[in-house]
Design an enzyme around this catalytic site. Sequence first.
Site, PDB file in Angstrom:
ATOM      1  N   SER A  40      -8.187   0.061 -16.245  1.00 25.85           N
ATOM      2  CA  SER A  40      -8.492  -1.383 -16.787  1.00 25.85           C
ATOM      3  C   SER A  40      -9.726  -1.133 -15.312  1.00 25.85           C
ATOM      4  O   SER A  40      -9.813  -2.186 -15.273  1.00 25.85           O
ATOM      5  CB  SER A  40      -8.775  -2.273 -16.755  1.00 25.85           C
ATOM      6  OG  SER A  40      -8.062  -2.533 -17.722  1.00 25.85           O
ATOM      7  N   LYS A  81     -10.420  12.095 -19.776  1.00 27.50           N
ATOM      8  CA  LYS A  81     -10.117  12.027 -21.104  1.00 27.50           C
ATOM      9  C   LYS A  81     -10.581  12.888 -21.476  1.00 27.50           C
ATOM     10  O   LYS A  81     -11.036  14.099 -21.093  1.00 27.50           O
ATOM     11  CB  LYS A  81      -9.584  10.824 -21.406  1.00 27.50           C
ATOM     12  CG  LYS A  81      -8.724   9.869 -20.038  1.00 27.50           C
ATOM     13  CD  LYS A  81      -8.127   8.617 -20.736  1.00 27.50           C
ATOM     14  CE  LYS A  81      -8.177   7.366 -19.562  1.00 27.50           C
ATOM     15  NZ  LYS A  81      -7.125   6.056 -20.245  1.00 27.50           N
ATOM     16  N   ASN A 105     -11.068  10.793 -14.441  1.00 19.01           N
ATOM     17  CA  ASN A 105      -9.740  10.946 -16.060  1.00 19.01           C
ATOM     18  C   ASN A 105     -10.969  10.665 -16.913  1.00 19.01           C
ATOM     19  O   ASN A 105     -10.724   9.193 -17.401  1.00 19.01           O
ATOM     20  CB  ASN A 105      -8.305  10.305 -15.903  1.00 19.01           C
ATOM     21  CG  ASN A 105      -7.695  10.988 -17.095  1.00 19.01           C
ATOM     22  OD1 ASN A 105      -7.476  11.809 -17.581  1.00 19.01           O
ATOM     23  ND2 ASN A 105      -6.688  10.494 -17.558  1.00 19.01           N
ATOM     24  N   HIS A 124       0.835  11.506 -17.856  1.00 22.87           N
ATOM     25  CA  HIS A 124      -0.072  10.984 -17.813  1.00 22.87           C
ATOM     26  C   HIS A 124       0.663   9.870 -19.329  1.00 22.87           C
ATOM     27  O   HIS A 124       1.284  10.635 -20.344  1.00 22.87           O
ATOM     28  CB  HIS A 124      -1.054  10.700 -18.749  1.00 22.87           C
ATOM     29  CG  HIS A 124      -1.915   9.674 -18.599  1.00 22.87           C
ATOM     30  ND1 HIS A 124      -2.060   8.919 -19.822  1.00 22.87           N
ATOM     31  CD2 HIS A 124      -3.128   9.119 -17.451  1.00 22.87           C
ATOM     32  CE1 HIS A 124      -2.987   7.652 -19.426  1.00 22.87           C
ATOM     33  NE2 HIS A 124      -3.805   8.088 -18.162  1.00 22.87           N
ATOM     34  N   GLY A 172      -7.237   0.967 -19.988  1.00 26.47           N
ATOM     35  CA  GLY A 172      -7.825  -0.013 -22.111  1.00 26.47           C
ATOM     36  C   GLY A 172      -7.553  -0.987 -21.848  1.00 26.47           C
ATOM     37  O   GLY A 172      -8.455  -1.829 -22.789  1.00 26.47           O
ATOM     38  N   GLU A 208      -0.541   8.012 -22.083  1.00 27.25           N
ATOM     39  CA  GLU A 208      -1.428   9.067 -23.393  1.00 27.25           C
ATOM     40  C   GLU A 208      -0.573  10.131 -23.983  1.00 27.25           C
ATOM     41  O   GLU A 208      -0.455  11.054 -24.535  1.00 27.25           O
ATOM     42  CB  GLU A 208      -2.206   8.832 -22.896  1.00 27.25           C
ATOM     43  CG  GLU A 208      -3.329   7.651 -22.910  1.00 27.25           C
ATOM     44  CD  GLU A 208      -4.580   7.655 -22.407  1.00 27.25           C
ATOM     45  OE1 GLU A 208      -5.284   8.793 -22.400  1.00 27.25           O
ATOM     46  OE2 GLU A 208      -5.035   6.610 -21.718  1.00 27.25           O
ATOM     47  N   GLU A 212       0.445   3.259 -13.108  1.00 30.41           N
ATOM     48  CA  GLU A 212      -0.886   2.777 -14.080  1.00 30.41           C
ATOM     49  C   GLU A 212       0.390   2.066 -14.958  1.00 30.41           C
ATOM     50  O   GLU A 212       1.001   3.276 -15.580  1.00 30.41           O
ATOM     51  CB  GLU A 212      -1.492   4.243 -15.326  1.00 30.41           C
ATOM     52  CG  GLU A 212      -2.220   4.835 -14.175  1.00 30.41           C
ATOM     53  CD  GLU A 212      -2.972   5.595 -14.785  1.00 30.41           C
ATOM     54  OE1 GLU A 212      -4.321   6.046 -14.507  1.00 30.41           O
ATOM     55  OE2 GLU A 212      -2.764   6.678 -15.612  1.00 30.41           O
TER      56      GLU A 212
HETATM   57  P1  13P Z   1      -9.091   2.777 -17.982  1.00 28.92           P
HETATM   58  O1  13P Z   1      -9.063   2.898 -16.753  1.00 28.92           O
HETATM   59  O2  13P Z   1      -9.975   3.245 -19.354  1.00 28.92           O
HETATM   60  O3  13P Z   1      -8.012   1.709 -18.029  1.00 28.92           O
HETATM   61  O4  13P Z   1      -7.545   4.107 -17.803  1.00 28.92           O
HETATM   62  C1  13P Z   1      -6.506   4.228 -17.258  1.00 28.92           C
HETATM   63  C2  13P Z   1      -6.128   5.432 -17.058  1.00 28.92           C
HETATM   64  O5  13P Z   1      -5.393   5.837 -17.865  1.00 28.92           O
HETATM   65  C3  13P Z   1      -6.446   6.453 -16.288  1.00 28.92           C
HETATM   66  O6  13P Z   1      -5.715   7.747 -16.129  1.00 28.92           O
END
Ligand code: 13P
Length: 252
Positions: A212, A11, A9, A96, A172, A98, A166
């Site tokens: 992470s 992002k 991803n 997601h 993160g 976010e 997740e």
């Molecule tokens: P990170 O791997 O940066 O922690 O992000 C995970 C994520 O949100 C994948 O969709």
Amino acid sequence: MKRKIIVGNWKMNPTTLSEAVNLFKKVKNTAQRLAHTHVIVCPPFPYITKFTSSTAKPSVGIGAQNAFFEERGAFTGEVSPVMLRDLGVSHVIIGHSERRAEGESDEIVAKKVQAVLESGIHPIVCVGEKDRDAHGLYLDILRIQIKNSLAMIPKRLANQLVIAYEPVWAIGSKEPMEPAVIEETVIFIRKILADIFGQENALRTVILYGGSINFRNAPDIIIRGKVDGLLVGGESVNIPGFTELLKAVDVV
Ligand code: 13P
């Protein structure tokens, strides 16, 4: 050896097309040499047509990071699953954390999941608790979130579903979740899926872990966490890290 699924991803990265093209080229080079891993990358919308291919089995699948629940019409700024399907997109991340943090409710997620499935694309439905309390309330929160997010799935399409577990607190951060706890939670999620659309579908559902992940911890999370694959954020836009991750995961 079971085929693993690694989804990158990206992002809102990278910020230029040339960087995106370079990143994709490197991922593709590595993916072509893997025997037991299916790689999917989810770039920002503007880059998607640069990477989709007309071949039936491309070495890297292309996913999107969101889609709307209507096919067409007066919905400024939205992109429909049908448009994505037409471009050759195979997967779409839905719900997601976010996006949920920006106001996307379980109800909206459920409508999107249904629309994506009906268009012939695999939704990667993100679920996960915000934090873990000592009394196990997070289990109820997770159960309700999953049930509500999957409330509109047509049963005949349930086998196309991908779940990404997740835990929000592990995204993160410095550390992913403990693999033994991931395994436990995946069992819990499969029980909920069995309640919704039967044991057989539940056992077949692809469940990914995200939060992470890096090239060092990825193999252990696959082996001990007993997940079908990973949804990778930050490490998926780090060329050396993602290259190492793909190579390491392919041989476990
Ligand atoms: P990170 O791997 O940066 O922690 O992000 C995970 C994520 O949100 C994948 O969709």
